[in-house]
Every structure is written in structure tokens, then in C-alpha cells.
Design a protein around this motif. Structure first.
Motif, PDB file in Angstrom:
ATOM      1  N   GLY A   1       0.837  -1.187   0.000  1.00 56.80           N
ATOM      2  CA  GLY A   1       0.000   0.000   0.000  1.00 56.80           C
ATOM      3  C   GLY A   1       0.869   1.233   0.000  1.00 56.80           C
ATOM      4  O   GLY A   1       2.085   1.150   0.195  1.00 56.80           O
ATOM      5  N   SER A   2       0.253   2.386  -0.195  1.00 62.91           N
ATOM      6  CA  SER A   2       1.013   3.632  -0.278  1.00 62.91           C
ATOM      7  C   SER A   2       0.751   4.575   0.892  1.00 62.91           C
ATOM      8  O   SER A   2       1.482   5.559   1.061  1.00 62.91           O
ATOM      9  CB  SER A   2       0.687   4.355  -1.590  1.00 62.91           C
ATOM     10  N   SER A   3      -0.263   4.308   1.701  1.00 66.33           N
ATOM     11  CA  SER A   3      -0.599   5.188   2.820  1.00 66.33           C
ATOM     12  C   SER A   3      -1.648   4.503   3.702  1.00 66.33           C
ATOM     13  O   SER A   3      -2.148   3.428   3.370  1.00 66.33           O
ATOM     14  CB  SER A   3      -1.141   6.534   2.311  1.00 66.33           C
ATOM     15  N   ARG A   4      -1.933   5.115   4.857  1.00 62.58           N
ATOM     16  CA  ARG A   4      -2.994   4.648   5.764  1.00 62.58           C
ATOM     17  C   ARG A   4      -2.814   3.178   6.165  1.00 62.58           C
ATOM     18  O   ARG A   4      -3.779   2.431   6.307  1.00 62.58           O
ATOM     19  CB  ARG A   4      -4.374   4.855   5.127  1.00 62.58           C
ATOM     20  N   LEU A   5      -1.565   2.767   6.372  1.00 62.67           N
ATOM     21  CA  LEU A   5      -1.319   1.368   6.726  1.00 62.67           C
ATOM     22  C   LEU A   5      -1.914   1.035   8.097  1.00 62.67           C
ATOM     23  O   LEU A   5      -2.480  -0.055   8.277  1.00 62.67           O
ATOM     24  CB  LEU A   5       0.180   1.078   6.716  1.00 62.67           C
ATOM     25  N   VAL A   6      -1.768   1.932   9.051  1.00 61.50           N
ATOM     26  CA  VAL A   6      -2.324   1.681  10.380  1.00 61.50           C
ATOM     27  C   VAL A   6      -3.852   1.763  10.347  1.00 61.50           C
ATOM     28  O   VAL A   6      -4.551   0.892  10.889  1.00 61.50           O
ATOM     29  CB  VAL A   6      -1.735   2.673  11.401  1.00 61.50           C
ATOM     30  N   ALA A   7      -4.390   2.778   9.716  1.00 61.16           N
ATOM     31  CA  ALA A   7      -5.839   2.984   9.708  1.00 61.16           C
ATOM     32  C   ALA A   7      -6.589   1.841   9.035  1.00 61.16           C
ATOM     33  O   ALA A   7      -7.713   1.505   9.429  1.00 61.16           O
ATOM     34  CB  ALA A   7      -6.167   4.310   9.016  1.00 61.16           C
ATOM     35  N   GLU A   8      -5.977   1.224   8.023  1.00 62.13           N
ATOM     36  CA  GLU A   8      -6.647   0.148   7.283  1.00 62.13           C
ATOM     37  C   GLU A   8      -6.273  -1.244   7.783  1.00 62.13           C
ATOM     38  O   GLU A   8      -6.815  -2.236   7.313  1.00 62.13           O
ATOM     39  CB  GLU A   8      -6.306   0.246   5.791  1.00 62.13           C
TER      40      GLU A   8
ATOM     41  N   ILE B   1       3.007   7.944   0.634  1.00 63.69           N
ATOM     42  CA  ILE B   1       3.663   8.099  -0.669  1.00 63.69           C
ATOM     43  C   ILE B   1       2.646   7.957  -1.803  1.00 63.69           C
ATOM     44  O   ILE B   1       3.000   7.625  -2.932  1.00 63.69           O
ATOM     45  CB  ILE B   1       4.813   7.080  -0.859  1.00 63.69           C
ATOM     46  N   GLY B   2       1.379   8.242  -1.488  1.00 60.80           N
ATOM     47  CA  GLY B   2       0.350   8.145  -2.516  1.00 60.80           C
ATOM     48  C   GLY B   2       0.616   9.038  -3.711  1.00 60.80           C
ATOM     49  O   GLY B   2       0.239   8.712  -4.842  1.00 60.80           O
ATOM     50  N   HIS B   3       1.313  10.160  -3.478  1.00 64.16           N
ATOM     51  CA  HIS B   3       1.591  11.090  -4.578  1.00 64.16           C
ATOM     52  C   HIS B   3       2.560  10.518  -5.590  1.00 64.16           C
ATOM     53  O   HIS B   3       2.664  11.017  -6.711  1.00 64.16           O
ATOM     54  CB  HIS B   3       2.158  12.390  -4.014  1.00 64.16           C
ATOM     55  N   THR B   4       3.301   9.461  -5.219  1.00 64.91           N
ATOM     56  CA  THR B   4       4.279   8.880  -6.146  1.00 64.91           C
ATOM     57  C   THR B   4       3.684   7.794  -7.041  1.00 64.91           C
ATOM     58  O   THR B   4       4.300   7.419  -8.041  1.00 64.91           O
ATOM     59  CB  THR B   4       5.463   8.274  -5.378  1.00 64.91           C
ATOM     60  N   VAL B   5       2.518   7.280  -6.679  1.00 65.79           N
ATOM     61  CA  VAL B   5       1.953   6.147  -7.421  1.00 65.79           C
ATOM     62  C   VAL B   5       1.735   6.508  -8.880  1.00 65.79           C
ATOM     63  O   VAL B   5       2.022   5.701  -9.789  1.00 65.79           O
ATOM     64  CB  VAL B   5       0.637   5.682  -6.767  1.00 65.79           C
ATOM     65  N   ARG B   6       1.274   7.714  -9.148  1.00 62.04           N
ATOM     66  CA  ARG B   6       1.002   8.128 -10.528  1.00 62.04           C
ATOM     67  C   ARG B   6       2.269   8.254 -11.365  1.00 62.04           C
ATOM     68  O   ARG B   6       2.197   8.350 -12.594  1.00 62.04           O
ATOM     69  CB  ARG B   6       0.227   9.440 -10.532  1.00 62.04           C
TER      70      ARG B   6
ATOM     71  N   LEU C   1      -2.425  -7.019   7.240  1.00 64.10           N
ATOM     72  CA  LEU C   1      -1.516  -5.873   7.269  1.00 64.10           C
ATOM     73  C   LEU C   1      -1.794  -4.892   6.140  1.00 64.10           C
ATOM     74  O   LEU C   1      -1.824  -3.681   6.345  1.00 64.10           O
ATOM     75  CB  LEU C   1      -0.064  -6.360   7.209  1.00 64.10           C
ATOM     76  N   THR C   2      -1.947  -5.404   4.934  1.00 66.39           N
ATOM     77  CA  THR C   2      -2.299  -4.554   3.784  1.00 66.39           C
ATOM     78  C   THR C   2      -3.481  -5.193   3.067  1.00 66.39           C
ATOM     79  O   THR C   2      -3.319  -5.823   2.020  1.00 66.39           O
ATOM     80  CB  THR C   2      -1.111  -4.383   2.812  1.00 66.39           C
ATOM     81  N   PRO C   3      -4.678  -5.079   3.631  1.00 70.15           N
ATOM     82  CA  PRO C   3      -5.857  -5.713   3.027  1.00 70.15           C
ATOM     83  C   PRO C   3      -6.124  -5.198   1.619  1.00 70.15           C
ATOM     84  O   PRO C   3      -5.569  -4.181   1.196  1.00 70.15           O
ATOM     85  CB  PRO C   3      -6.980  -5.342   3.999  1.00 70.15           C
ATOM     86  N   PRO C   4      -6.966  -5.899   0.868  1.00 66.74           N
ATOM     87  CA  PRO C   4      -7.182  -5.566  -0.541  1.00 66.74           C
ATOM     88  C   PRO C   4      -7.636  -4.136  -0.819  1.00 66.74           C
ATOM     89  O   PRO C   4      -7.515  -3.676  -1.949  1.00 66.74           O
ATOM     90  CB  PRO C   4      -8.246  -6.585  -0.975  1.00 66.74           C
TER      91      PRO C   4
ATOM     92  N   ALA D   1      -7.065   0.773  -4.219  1.00 63.25           N
ATOM     93  CA  ALA D   1      -6.695   2.191  -4.224  1.00 63.25           C
ATOM     94  C   ALA D   1      -5.517   2.436  -5.173  1.00 63.25           C
ATOM     95  O   ALA D   1      -5.499   3.430  -5.917  1.00 63.25           O
ATOM     96  CB  ALA D   1      -6.345   2.651  -2.813  1.00 63.25           C
ATOM     97  N   LEU D   2      -4.544   1.535  -5.164  1.00 62.10           N
ATOM     98  CA  LEU D   2      -3.408   1.663  -6.079  1.00 62.10           C
ATOM     99  C   LEU D   2      -3.869   1.543  -7.527  1.00 62.10           C
ATOM    100  O   LEU D   2      -3.430   2.294  -8.404  1.00 62.10           O
ATOM    101  CB  LEU D   2      -2.360   0.592  -5.775  1.00 62.10           C
ATOM    102  N   ALA D   3      -4.755   0.599  -7.792  1.00 59.49           N
ATOM    103  CA  ALA D   3      -5.237   0.393  -9.162  1.00 59.49           C
ATOM    104  C   ALA D   3      -5.906   1.648  -9.707  1.00 59.49           C
ATOM    105  O   ALA D   3      -5.807   1.953 -10.900  1.00 59.49           O
ATOM    106  CB  ALA D   3      -6.210  -0.787  -9.199  1.00 59.49           C
ATOM    107  N   ALA D   4      -6.566   2.381  -8.828  1.00 61.30           N
ATOM    108  CA  ALA D   4      -7.263   3.593  -9.267  1.00 61.30           C
ATOM    109  C   ALA D   4      -6.298   4.718  -9.617  1.00 61.30           C
ATOM    110  O   ALA D   4      -6.667   5.630 -10.353  1.00 61.30           O
ATOM    111  CB  ALA D   4      -8.231   4.056  -8.180  1.00 61.30           C
ATOM    112  N   GLU D   5      -5.069   4.648  -9.097  1.00 56.18           N
ATOM    113  CA  GLU D   5      -4.103   5.719  -9.310  1.00 56.18           C
ATOM    114  C   GLU D   5      -3.052   5.390 -10.361  1.00 56.18           C
ATOM    115  O   GLU D   5      -2.484   6.299 -10.978  1.00 56.18           O
ATOM    116  CB  GLU D   5      -3.393   6.048  -7.986  1.00 56.18           C
TER     117      GLU D   5
END
Length: 348
Positions: free
Chosen positions: A144-151, A229-234, A250-253, A258-262
Motif C-alpha cells: 500500500g502507499s498510505s494509511r497502513l495503520v488505519a486500514e 507516498i500516494g503522490h508517487t503512485v502516478r 496488514l495490507t488488506p485488498p 486504491a493503487l489500481a485507481a491511481e
């Protein structure tokens, strides 16, 4: 079609080269190259608390007809670190560039694969010249690129501040993991693997994770807790496939989607039923097949035929070491910090 003949079990083949790339800040890394020169190249980047040993299943199958590069992330395995201050996503990107420069020809393309923190490494380096020069396609596994704890789904609690706080405490716990025991294996399986994970694969992951030094585990846990690091995905502008485990705590689907959308050139998301966070070990056949498919589609050259990119690397950074040659202790390995992102020393 490329068809591997290597067995999916048994000993891992010997590397044809062992190298010590030096990163931009002087950190000395450890890398290995497997398989025949001239074969399609694949670079594998492991995740938090793991090492090159994490890719043993992929090495057994792919090294027969691919040139496979594996390396230890800084502080992990046989790579060194300059201390907790050197644990940043920018440093991960520097390290990947150093490894690519040391193991690939200047104009050579490869399939880049990252699991967990290794996938974050690819995303952190997405805008770097080294990655853009060498990446033909990418595979992001359980990342994932962000919100690892929240998700995170480590704790069966309602999403919110309490769950976030307790998750942060667990991930950054300073207690030593100690020896591998039935209890520690069960805890590791719950947190990082699917409920149906085979006992031998749980034991394999436990040996790898427990070998990670405690200070490194804790230092990188703090980095991952704050990851953004969501800004780097694009910037990852190559064909990119995503694999996720349906039972990943740890990094659920949700991260994969979210990555696929970016991603500018996403090839789709494959969610593996019953699989947890350690997808390359839990479902090695599925992950390896995805790597092979990307290599067949996006890399030129077949086994036994020379690359159009040029001959094997030459010079002091790439002298071939005979398979099985002994490796000296770390203190005996010479290093250099001249032109750090391209400097390397052969382990002889």
C-alpha cells in the motif's frame, strides 16, 4: 512462451554473482544475481523484516530461464544501514537505484517486483531516473502507499483512534521476538498469513522474520506507521500488475484497489482467496506465474539467445564469481563511496 524447468521445491540454485552496491548515503547493500546472462531480467525487492531468503520459491522456478536479481533492504539480511536516521522511503529509492545500476546494463529493461515494503520501494522510486531507465513492467504484491495503520485488520476492533493506537503499539513493539517457538509461529501466522497457510511455509516465514535485528524492525515500523507516498503512485508509468491476499490483515485488498485507481497503466488486481500478507511464500505458484507472464509480455529475448541490450556487464562492478564461492565476513568486504548510486564491489 518461456517455460521454466526448475523444481518448485528443493535447494535454491547458487548465485552466479554476489555484489555490494553502495547507496547514495554510503550504505553498503548486499545483492545476488541468479540465472543465465542474456536471459530476461527480473528484480525482486522484499518487505519489512524479511531478506533475500523470502524469494526462495521464485528463485527455484525462475532462475533456470531468467536472470533474477535479489537484494537485502538496508538493515536487513546482509545489507548494512547507517542507523535509524537512514530509514526513509527516499533511502529505499536510493538503494533500488544503486542495485539496478550495479546489476543491469545501462539500457537494460527488467520486470521489477516488490512485496510489502518492497512494493513501497518501487513506488518511492517511481519518478527516479534509474527506475524509469530500467523498468519494463512492475508487480506490486501485498502493499500500500498510505494509511497502513488505519486500514490494518490486525485487531478485531471497530476502526478508529483506539484501534489505530493499539495497532501502532503492536507494530512498533520493542520487545525481542526471541527464538521461533510454536507460540511465536502461531502469532506470526495470525498477523501475516492466511488461516490455511501450510505449516512449513509458516515456519519458513518465522525463521526469516525472527532473524531481522530488533532495532531495524522497530525503526522501519515507525516509517511504515507514517507512510504517505500516494503522490508517487502516478509516477509509476509502466504496465503494473497487483496481487493481494484476501486474508491479508496488514495490507488488506482495499490498498490494492486504491493503487489500481491511481496507476497510469494498471493491468488489474488479482485477489488470492485465503492468502494473507506473505503472498510470494503462501501462494508462490500464482505470484511466480504473474512474474513470468510480465517477463514474456514486456521483455525481449528468450533463454539461450543474447539480449539486444548488449553483453554481460564487465569491469570491477560485475566480475563473475564462481557459483558456491565462499563469502567473507562483512568486515572483510571492501567498499567504496565514489559515485555512490553506481558504485559496487564484487563479493569474492
Amino acid at each position: 512462451m518461456l517455460t521454466g524447468t526448475a523444481p518448485a521445491s528443493g535447494p535454491v540454485p547458487a548465485p552466479v554473482r554476489k555484489l555490494r552496491p553502495v547507496s547514495a548515503d554510503g550504505t553498503v547493500l548486499y545483492a545476488e544475481v541468479y540465472g543465465p546472462e542474456g536471459a530476461p531480467a527480473v528484480v525482486l525487492s522484499h518487505g519489512w523484516t524479511c531478506s533475500t531468503l523470502f524469494w526462495s520459491h521464485q528463485l527455484r522456478v525462475l532462475a533456470g530461464d531468467h536472470r533474477v536479481v535479489v537484494y537485502d533492504q538496508r538493515g536487513h539480511g546482509r545489507s548494512r544501514t547507517v542507523g535509524p536516521a537512514g530509514c526513509t522511503t527516499d533511502a529505499l529509492a536510493d538503494d533500488l537505484e544503486a542495485v539496478l545500476a550495479a546489476t543491469l546494463e545501462p539500457d537494460e529493461k527488467a520486470v521489477l517486483v516488490g512485496h510489502s515494503m518492497g512494493g513501497m520501494t518501487l513506488m518511492a522510486a517511481a519518478g527516479r531516473p534509474g527506475l524509469r531507465r530500467h523498468a519494463a513492467a512492475a508487480l506490486l504484491c501485498s502493499t500500500g502507499s498510505s494509511r497502513l495503520v488505519a486500514e490494518s485488520l490486525l485487531l478485531p476492533l471497530r476502526a478508529g483512534r483506539l484501534r489505530d493506537l493499539l495497532t501502532t503499539v503492536i507494530l512498533g513493539a520493542r520487545a525481542p521476538l526471541g527464538p521461533v517457538t510454536p507460540v511465536s509461529r502461531a502469532l506470526l501466522k495470525y498477523g501475516t498469513m492466511g488461516p490455511g497457510a501450510a505449516p512449513d511455509r509458516v515456519a519458513e516465514c518465522a525463521r526469516i522474520v525472527h532473524a531481522c535485528p530488533r532495532p531495524i524492525r522497530v525503526a522501519w515500523a515507525h516509517v511504515l506507521e507514517e507512510l504517505e507516498i500516494g503522490h508517487t503512485v502516478r509516477e509509476l508509468r509502466v504496465p503494473t500488475a497487483i496481487v493481494a491476499g484476501a486474508a491479508d490483515r496488514l495490507t488488506p485488498p482495499v490498498h490494492a484497489h486504491a493503487l489500481a485507481a491511481e496507476l497510469p497503466e494498471c493491468l488489474g488486481v488479482e485477489v488470492l482467496p485465503g492468502v494473507g500478507h506473505m503472498s510470494p511464500v503462501e501462494a508462490p505458484e500464482a505470484v511466480t506465474a504473474r512474474i513470468r507472464a510480465l517477463a514474456e509480455t514486456y521483455l525481449p529475448g528468450l533463454p539461450g539467445q543474447p539480449r539486444t541490450a548488449g553483453a554481460a556487464k564487465t569491469g570491477p562492478a560485475s566480475t563473475t564469481e564462481p557459483p558456491g564461492a565462499p563469502e567473507p565476513p562483512d568486515a572483510a568486504v571492501p567498499t567504496s563511496t565514489t559515485e555512490p548510486t553506481r558504485t559496487t564491489e564484487e563479493v569474492v
